[in-house]
Scaffold this active site. Structure first.
Site, PDB file in Angstrom:
ATOM      1  N   ASP A  67       0.820  -1.215   0.000  1.00  0.00           N
ATOM      2  CA  ASP A  67       0.000   0.000   0.000  1.00  0.00           C
ATOM      3  C   ASP A  67       0.852   1.262   0.000  1.00  0.00           C
ATOM      4  OD1 ASP A  67       0.940  -0.426   2.591  1.00  0.00           O
ATOM      5  OD2 ASP A  67      -1.011  -1.028   3.363  1.00  0.00           O
ATOM      6  N   ASN A 136      -7.326  -3.275  14.379  1.00  0.00           N
ATOM      7  CA  ASN A 136      -8.729  -3.453  13.976  1.00  0.00           C
ATOM      8  C   ASN A 136      -8.906  -4.630  13.014  1.00  0.00           C
ATOM      9  OD1 ASN A 136      -7.701  -2.512  11.567  1.00  0.00           O
ATOM     10  ND2 ASN A 136      -8.999  -0.697  11.435  1.00  0.00           N
ATOM     11  N   HIS A 138      -7.252  -5.110  10.124  1.00  0.00           N
ATOM     12  CA  HIS A 138      -7.002  -4.868   8.697  1.00  0.00           C
ATOM     13  C   HIS A 138      -5.725  -5.562   8.240  1.00  0.00           C
ATOM     14  CE1 HIS A 138      -4.600  -0.852   9.426  1.00  0.00           C
ATOM     15  NE2 HIS A 138      -3.799  -1.889   9.470  1.00  0.00           N
ATOM     16  N   GLU A 143      -9.722  -2.203   5.343  1.00  0.00           N
ATOM     17  CA  GLU A 143     -10.283  -1.888   6.656  1.00  0.00           C
ATOM     18  C   GLU A 143     -11.594  -2.643   6.878  1.00  0.00           C
ATOM     19  OE1 GLU A 143      -8.393  -0.252   8.620  1.00  0.00           O
ATOM     20  OE2 GLU A 143      -8.171   1.871   8.118  1.00  0.00           O
TER      21      GLU A 143
HETATM   22  P1  PGA Z   1       2.084  -1.834  12.531  1.00  0.00           P
HETATM   23  O1  PGA Z   1       0.997  -1.880  11.392  1.00  0.00           O
HETATM   24  O2  PGA Z   1       3.115  -2.850  12.149  1.00  0.00           O
HETATM   25  O3  PGA Z   1       2.621  -0.444  12.481  1.00  0.00           O
HETATM   26  O4  PGA Z   1       1.392  -2.169  13.803  1.00  0.00           O
HETATM   27  C1  PGA Z   1       0.539  -3.131  10.964  1.00  0.00           C
HETATM   28  C2  PGA Z   1      -0.577  -2.922   9.994  1.00  0.00           C
HETATM   29  O5  PGA Z   1      -1.331  -1.942  10.183  1.00  0.00           O
HETATM   30  O6  PGA Z   1      -0.725  -3.721   9.068  1.00  0.00           O
END
Ligand code: PGA
Length: 243
Positions: A67, A136, A138, A143
């Site tokens: 992304d 959450n 995702h 999302e």
């Molecule tokens: P993070 O993000 O490694 O910064 O916790 C993981 C994600 O959102 O896929």
């Protein structure tokens, strides 16, 4: 799903780095799907240090990142392109043309998403997709929602996700983009193999839902249950709610 537990982040990262490097030597033209965020920082540190002085041949490796923020690209602090350059690409001898990134500044975001899908397909598809997971649930920027996008698309970021990314923008939530481009669920699930890393207790609820909960668009990572080759690598905190 194969679940693996590690005493800490460093052991987890070292184990995955060893496997990735072995996969590259087995298949020099491997196609990797790569994540950003805090979780893979230790992984990239390990991979860089082991790639020092040509120990790993990156010359034919191809990568596609999951992304990118809309409005940001190469040279923008806070972009995932800048993160990847700093954490990995500037330190290994990968061919710039073999690096696939979504361009958050593309004139047509829809055309950019379609281009990305074609590029992954032309490369022969993803051999290994490495993922983190949001608190959450995702994956990428898919999302929780009533419906999920199959293909690479423009995603509206939820408040929790924007807060989690504020560190890239000097802690200023107002500077975190509201939208991003992201591989879709099918783009991810078409990978031959998927490895999801999660560290820290704040991920434990999402991890438990992903592994033991129902398949639901409200927890996008739960769709990994239908993939035949998924390894979930967890530290103690992230594994806390598993039975
Ligand atoms: P993070 O993000 O490694 O910064 O916790 C993981 C994600 O959102 O896929």
């Amino acid at each position: 799903m194969k679940i693996e537990r590690f005493d800490n982040d460093d052991v987890l990262a070292a184990t995955l780095a060893t496997r990735l490097i072995a996969a590259i030597s087995l298949k020099p033209r491997i196609v990797l799907g790569l994540p950003t965020g805090r979780t893979p920082v230790a992984l990239y540190r390990e991979v860089r240090s082991r790639s020092h002085r040509g120990h790993v041949d990156w010359s034919q490796v191809r990568t596609f990142n999951l992304d990118e923020f809309v409005g940001l690209g190469a040279g923008d602090a806070g972009s995932y392109r800048s993160y990847m350059q700093a954490e990995l690409f500037d330190h290994v001898r990968i061919e710039p043309l073999n690096v696939g990134m979504l361009d958050g500044r593309a004139a047509s975001l829809a055309a950019e998403c379609a281009r990305y899908e074609r590029a992954i397909e032309r490369a022969g598809g993803l051999d290994i997709q490495i993922l983190g997971i949001g608190a959450n649930g995702h994956i990428g920027f898919n999302e929780p929602a009533d419906a999920l996008d199959a293909k690479t698309h423009v995603a509206a970021l939820q408040g929790e996700t924007r807060r989690a990314n504020a560190g890239l923008f000097g802690g200023e939530l107002g500077r975190v983009p509201t939208h991003a481009l992201s591989m879709g669920m099918a783009t991810i699930l078409r990978a031959q193999e998927i490895v999801l890393m999660a560290t820290g207790a704040e991920k434990s609820e999402a991890v438990a839902g992903m592994i033991d909960g129902p398949l639901t668009t409200r927890l996008p990572a739960s769709f990994l249950q239908v993939h035949p080759r998924v390894t979930v690598m967890l530290d103690r905190g992230a594994a806390r709610r598993l039975t």
